[in-house]
Design an enzyme around this catalytic site. Structure first.
Site, PDB file in Angstrom:
ATOM      1  N   SER A 141      -7.032  -0.432  10.434  1.00 29.52           N
ATOM      2  CA  SER A 141      -7.618  -1.581   9.737  1.00 29.52           C
ATOM      3  C   SER A 141      -9.041  -1.811  10.205  1.00 29.52           C
ATOM      4  O   SER A 141      -9.376  -1.564  11.366  1.00 29.52           O
ATOM      5  CB  SER A 141      -6.781  -2.816  10.053  1.00 29.52           C
ATOM      6  OG  SER A 141      -7.442  -3.981   9.637  1.00 29.52           O
ATOM      7  N   LYS A 158      -3.156  -2.194  16.186  1.00 28.27           N
ATOM      8  CA  LYS A 158      -3.808  -1.120  15.413  1.00 28.27           C
ATOM      9  C   LYS A 158      -4.718  -0.310  16.341  1.00 28.27           C
ATOM     10  O   LYS A 158      -4.736   0.927  16.312  1.00 28.27           O
ATOM     11  CB  LYS A 158      -4.625  -1.700  14.252  1.00 28.27           C
ATOM     12  CG  LYS A 158      -3.808  -2.360  13.162  1.00 28.27           C
ATOM     13  CD  LYS A 158      -3.006  -1.338  12.377  1.00 28.27           C
ATOM     14  CE  LYS A 158      -2.223  -1.949  11.236  1.00 28.27           C
ATOM     15  NZ  LYS A 158      -1.228  -1.034  10.650  1.00 28.27           N
ATOM     16  N   TYR A 190      -8.861   0.428   6.797  1.00 26.15           N
ATOM     17  CA  TYR A 190      -8.976  -0.179   5.473  1.00 26.15           C
ATOM     18  C   TYR A 190      -9.758  -1.472   5.558  1.00 26.15           C
ATOM     19  O   TYR A 190      -9.584  -2.239   6.489  1.00 26.15           O
ATOM     20  CB  TYR A 190      -7.638  -0.602   4.889  1.00 26.15           C
ATOM     21  CG  TYR A 190      -6.492   0.305   5.014  1.00 26.15           C
ATOM     22  CD1 TYR A 190      -6.649   1.675   5.111  1.00 26.15           C
ATOM     23  CD2 TYR A 190      -5.215  -0.235   4.990  1.00 26.15           C
ATOM     24  CE1 TYR A 190      -5.537   2.486   5.193  1.00 26.15           C
ATOM     25  CE2 TYR A 190      -4.115   0.567   5.069  1.00 26.15           C
ATOM     26  CZ  TYR A 190      -4.280   1.930   5.183  1.00 26.15           C
ATOM     27  OH  TYR A 190      -3.187   2.711   5.264  1.00 26.15           O
ATOM     28  N   ASP A 248      11.968   2.963   5.532  1.00 22.78           N
ATOM     29  CA  ASP A 248      11.533   1.567   5.554  1.00 22.78           C
ATOM     30  C   ASP A 248      12.701   0.708   6.038  1.00 22.78           C
ATOM     31  O   ASP A 248      13.848   0.988   5.694  1.00 22.78           O
ATOM     32  CB  ASP A 248      11.114   1.136   4.143  1.00 22.78           C
ATOM     33  CG  ASP A 248      10.124  -0.014   4.153  1.00 22.78           C
ATOM     34  OD1 ASP A 248       9.045   0.125   3.556  1.00 22.78           O
ATOM     35  OD2 ASP A 248      10.431  -1.064   4.761  1.00 22.78           O
ATOM     36  N   ASN A 249      12.400  -0.334   6.821  1.00 18.07           N
ATOM     37  CA  ASN A 249      13.486  -1.234   7.254  1.00 18.07           C
ATOM     38  C   ASN A 249      13.620  -2.433   6.313  1.00 18.07           C
ATOM     39  O   ASN A 249      14.452  -3.304   6.549  1.00 18.07           O
ATOM     40  CB  ASN A 249      13.287  -1.692   8.709  1.00 18.07           C
ATOM     41  CG  ASN A 249      12.095  -2.618   8.872  1.00 18.07           C
ATOM     42  OD1 ASN A 249      11.401  -2.923   7.906  1.00 18.07           O
ATOM     43  ND2 ASN A 249      11.860  -3.069  10.088  1.00 18.07           N
ATOM     44  N   LEU A 250      12.795  -2.480   5.274  1.00 24.44           N
ATOM     45  CA  LEU A 250      12.821  -3.545   4.251  1.00 24.44           C
ATOM     46  C   LEU A 250      12.652  -4.943   4.861  1.00 24.44           C
ATOM     47  O   LEU A 250      13.121  -5.932   4.300  1.00 24.44           O
ATOM     48  CB  LEU A 250      14.113  -3.469   3.406  1.00 24.44           C
ATOM     49  CG  LEU A 250      14.364  -2.127   2.685  1.00 24.44           C
ATOM     50  CD1 LEU A 250      15.674  -2.184   1.892  1.00 24.44           C
ATOM     51  CD2 LEU A 250      13.202  -1.775   1.751  1.00 24.44           C
ATOM     52  N   ILE A 262       0.851  -1.200   0.000  1.00 23.94           N
ATOM     53  CA  ILE A 262       0.000   0.000   0.000  1.00 23.94           C
ATOM     54  C   ILE A 262       0.886   1.248   0.000  1.00 23.94           C
ATOM     55  O   ILE A 262       0.588   2.244  -0.659  1.00 23.94           O
ATOM     56  CB  ILE A 262      -0.963  -0.009   1.209  1.00 23.94           C
ATOM     57  CG1 ILE A 262      -1.766  -1.319   1.224  1.00 23.94           C
ATOM     58  CG2 ILE A 262      -1.915   1.183   1.153  1.00 23.94           C
ATOM     59  CD1 ILE A 262      -2.586  -1.538   2.476  1.00 23.94           C
ATOM     60  N   ASN A 265      -1.120 -15.262   2.978  1.00 25.70           N
ATOM     61  CA  ASN A 265      -2.263 -15.473   3.881  1.00 25.70           C
ATOM     62  C   ASN A 265      -3.550 -14.999   3.241  1.00 25.70           C
ATOM     63  O   ASN A 265      -4.623 -15.507   3.533  1.00 25.70           O
ATOM     64  CB  ASN A 265      -2.083 -14.658   5.172  1.00 25.70           C
ATOM     65  CG  ASN A 265      -0.904 -15.128   5.983  1.00 25.70           C
ATOM     66  OD1 ASN A 265      -0.757 -16.318   6.221  1.00 25.70           O
ATOM     67  ND2 ASN A 265      -0.049 -14.198   6.393  1.00 25.70           N
ATOM     68  N   TYR A 267      -2.244  -8.588  16.430  1.00 23.23           N
ATOM     69  CA  TYR A 267      -2.015  -7.644  15.334  1.00 23.23           C
ATOM     70  C   TYR A 267      -3.090  -6.552  15.357  1.00 23.23           C
ATOM     71  O   TYR A 267      -2.797  -5.353  15.327  1.00 23.23           O
ATOM     72  CB  TYR A 267      -2.036  -8.373  13.975  1.00 23.23           C
ATOM     73  CG  TYR A 267      -2.438  -7.493  12.826  1.00 23.23           C
ATOM     74  CD1 TYR A 267      -1.556  -6.539  12.324  1.00 23.23           C
ATOM     75  CD2 TYR A 267      -3.721  -7.567  12.265  1.00 23.23           C
ATOM     76  CE1 TYR A 267      -1.942  -5.700  11.287  1.00 23.23           C
ATOM     77  CE2 TYR A 267      -4.102  -6.734  11.234  1.00 23.23           C
ATOM     78  CZ  TYR A 267      -3.213  -5.805  10.742  1.00 23.23           C
ATOM     79  OH  TYR A 267      -3.602  -4.971   9.739  1.00 23.23           O
ATOM     80  N   ASN A 285       9.998  -6.648   5.013  1.00 21.80           N
ATOM     81  CA  ASN A 285       9.032  -7.479   4.292  1.00 21.80           C
ATOM     82  C   ASN A 285       8.775  -6.899   2.912  1.00 21.80           C
ATOM     83  O   ASN A 285       7.681  -7.024   2.370  1.00 21.80           O
ATOM     84  CB  ASN A 285       7.728  -7.492   5.134  1.00 21.80           C
ATOM     85  CG  ASN A 285       6.757  -8.520   4.665  1.00 21.80           C
ATOM     86  OD1 ASN A 285       7.138  -9.518   4.063  1.00 21.80           O
ATOM     87  ND2 ASN A 285       5.476  -8.259   4.893  1.00 21.80           N
TER      88      ASN A 285
HETATM   89  C1  UD1 Z   1      -7.121 -10.529   6.850  1.00 24.75           C
HETATM   90  C2  UD1 Z   1      -6.866 -10.376   8.322  1.00 24.75           C
HETATM   91  C3  UD1 Z   1      -7.089  -8.936   8.701  1.00 24.75           C
HETATM   92  C4  UD1 Z   1      -6.171  -8.039   7.911  1.00 24.75           C
HETATM   93  C5  UD1 Z   1      -6.427  -8.272   6.421  1.00 24.75           C
HETATM   94  C6  UD1 Z   1      -5.426  -7.526   5.590  1.00 24.75           C
HETATM   95  C7  UD1 Z   1      -7.356 -12.562   9.315  1.00 24.75           C
HETATM   96  C8  UD1 Z   1      -8.305 -13.351  10.163  1.00 24.75           C
HETATM   97  N1  UD1 Z   1      -7.717 -11.293   9.057  1.00 24.75           N
HETATM   98  O1  UD1 Z   1      -8.484 -10.198   6.601  1.00 24.75           O
HETATM   99  O2  UD1 Z   1      -6.863  -8.757  10.084  1.00 24.75           O
HETATM  100  O3  UD1 Z   1      -6.404  -6.694   8.226  1.00 24.75           O
HETATM  101  O4  UD1 Z   1      -6.285  -9.663   6.120  1.00 24.75           O
HETATM  102  O5  UD1 Z   1      -5.756  -7.631   4.243  1.00 24.75           O
HETATM  103  O6  UD1 Z   1      -6.329 -13.068   8.884  1.00 24.75           O
HETATM  104  N2  UD1 Z   1      -9.626 -17.110   2.068  1.00 24.75           N
HETATM  105  C9  UD1 Z   1      -9.709 -18.365   1.509  1.00 24.75           C
HETATM  106  N3  UD1 Z   1      -8.550 -19.007   1.147  1.00 24.75           N
HETATM  107  C10 UD1 Z   1      -7.317 -18.430   1.303  1.00 24.75           C
HETATM  108  C11 UD1 Z   1      -7.244 -17.121   1.869  1.00 24.75           C
HETATM  109  C12 UD1 Z   1      -8.423 -16.510   2.252  1.00 24.75           C
HETATM  110  O7  UD1 Z   1     -10.791 -18.924   1.349  1.00 24.75           O
HETATM  111  O8  UD1 Z   1      -6.297 -19.066   0.954  1.00 24.75           O
HETATM  112  C13 UD1 Z   1     -10.877 -16.417   2.437  1.00 24.75           C
HETATM  113  C14 UD1 Z   1     -10.961 -16.081   3.926  1.00 24.75           C
HETATM  114  O9  UD1 Z   1     -11.540 -17.117   4.635  1.00 24.75           O
HETATM  115  C15 UD1 Z   1     -11.832 -14.825   3.877  1.00 24.75           C
HETATM  116  C16 UD1 Z   1     -11.502 -14.175   2.534  1.00 24.75           C
HETATM  117  O10 UD1 Z   1     -10.897 -15.202   1.744  1.00 24.75           O
HETATM  118  O11 UD1 Z   1     -13.164 -15.200   3.851  1.00 24.75           O
HETATM  119  C17 UD1 Z   1     -10.543 -13.017   2.667  1.00 24.75           C
HETATM  120  O12 UD1 Z   1      -9.418 -13.453   3.409  1.00 24.75           O
HETATM  121  P1  UD1 Z   1      -8.120 -12.536   3.603  1.00 24.75           P
HETATM  122  O13 UD1 Z   1      -7.655 -12.066   2.276  1.00 24.75           O
HETATM  123  O14 UD1 Z   1      -7.149 -13.318   4.431  1.00 24.75           O
HETATM  124  O15 UD1 Z   1      -8.660 -11.280   4.377  1.00 24.75           O
HETATM  125  P2  UD1 Z   1      -9.408 -11.182   5.801  1.00 24.75           P
HETATM  126  O16 UD1 Z   1      -9.452 -12.473   6.484  1.00 24.75           O
HETATM  127  O17 UD1 Z   1     -10.692 -10.490   5.570  1.00 24.75           O
END
Ligand code: UD1
Length: 337
Positions: free
Chosen positions: A124, A152, A176, A31-33, A12, A197, A148, A35
């Site tokens: 967030s 915030k 956000y 930035d500390n780079l 972002i 993630n 986390y 990530n």
């Molecule tokens: C996540 C964080 C949130 C952070 C945000 C930043 C968690 C619980 N929440 O939000 O604190 O501010 O990212 O962007 O981690 N999903 C799948 N398969 C995957 C990945 C995700 O089905 O491999 C689904 C999740 O279950 C969710 C949706 O996609 O329903 C969005 O997931 P994600 O992108 O991780 O965002 P949040 O969980 O909303």
């Protein structure tokens, strides 16, 4: 204005540096780079024709932060720098509290010493926690559910207390929703380290052949197609929201809170379909168990940002997926090349 952007090489942050430069501001990045890669700033410079000043500096190093303020005549700060992986924060809470809170305290102490009292903070939607009904409105009582998110929330508290105690401060807390997409040039974008993630970076890595298939976390929620609903926002819309917030608070003392989201929810399967449209082919997926901590559905009440900042999202989910795919296709291994 001359704007200091902490965490300005990140996803972002780099898009916001670009939007700031396009709006005519000069930018200094710290930035500390940890990530991210400073290559993002080279690419931004290639797009805007302007080079941000870069300091490879950690906010935990207070004298170094002070030196940056000594070297540049900063007018305002946009503060992104921080650790942001929810799962990691549960296992290493002290690392998260130390890094995010102490880094922020060092930053605002240095700002105060140098008479810089305008800050836009990257908060967030996670601060709304699990107890609020959707859509989320800024006046709701907050209460994050993981370390986390609590960093915030606690930084919001610190800045709110500061604004209440000292009327020289102008403070914007931006909550956000789910940022995705990339600059339409395909030159800058999200470059997660390790296994992503978040949903769209994961889908993008399946599309480019780095992962076998998407695991959809839960297909039995009480939602139209059984998968979770989220408020996805194009990262360029989000970056422009920062410029709008910065302009709004300039010279206006107080603490302001704005949701930056579209105001609508999309399901995991809708995102997948939209990405498939951009890709032109199907993406393998499997519906698996729910991810602990996930909420079934949330999205923003986006009316305050519209009323106060004359800002709203303009880019669709299809555009987010097209732009995200262009970035991933052109940079299959991110900035590593
Ligand atoms: C996540 C964080 C949130 C952070 C945000 C930043 C968690 C619980 N929440 O939000 O604190 O501010 O990212 O962007 O981690 N999903 C799948 N398969 C995957 C990945 C995700 O089905 O491999 C689904 C999740 O279950 C969710 C949706 O996609 O329903 C969005 O997931 P994600 O992108 O991780 O965002 P949040 O969980 O909303």
């Amino acid at each position: 204005m001359k704007i200091l952007v902490t965490g300005g090489t990140g996803y972002i942050g780099s898009h916001t540096v670009l939007s700031l430069q396009e709006a005519g501001h000069d930018v200094v990045v710290i930035d500390n780079l940890a990530n991210s890669s400073s290559e993002s700033l080279q690419r931004v410079a290639g797009l805007t024709g302007k080079q941000a000043a870069f300091h490879h500096t950690d906010l935990l190093d207070e004298p170094a932060v002070d030196a940056v303020f000594g070297q540049h005549d900063i007018d305002a700060v946009i503060h992104f720098a921080g650790l942001k992986a929810v799962g990691e924060s549960v296992h290493e809470p002290v690392k998260y509290y130390y890094n995010n809170l102490v880094g922020t305290l060092n930053l605002i102490r240095a700002m105060d010493r140098h008479g810089v009292r305008s800050i836009v903070f990257s908060s967030s939607a996670t601060v709304y926690g699990a107890h609020n009904a959707v859509p989320y409105v800024e006046k709701m009582e907050i209460g994050a559910t993981n370390p986390y998110g609590r960093t915030k929330e606690q930084i919001e508290d610190i800045l709110s207390d500061l604004g209440a105690a000292d009327s020289r401060w102008n403070i914007a807390l931006l909550r956000y929703f789910n940022p995705v997409g990339a600059h339409p040039s395909g030159r800058i974008g999200e470059d997660p380290q390790g296994i992503p993630n978040n949903l769209v970076p994961f889908i993008a890595q399946v599309a480019v052949g780095r992962r076998e298939k998407l695991m959809v976390f839960g297909g039995d929620y009480d939602t139209p197609d059984g998968t979770c609903l989220r408020d996805y926002i194009h990262v360029v819309d989000l970056a422009e929201g920062h410029v709008a917030a910065l302009n709004h608070i300039a010279g206006k003392a107080g603490v302001y809170r704005w949701n930056l989201g579209s105001g609508t929810g999309s399901s995991v399967l809708e995102v997948l379909r939209s990405f498939e449209k951009a890709l032109g082919t199907s993406i393998p997926y499997e519906i698996t168990g729910r991810r602990p901590g996930d909420l079934p559905a949330f999205w923003a009440d986006a009316t305050s940002a519209m009323a106060d900042l004359s800002w709203s999202t303009t880019r669709s989910l299809d555009q987010m997926c097209e732009d995200h795919w262009r970035w991933q296709k052109n940079n299959p291994n991110g900035y590593a090349g």
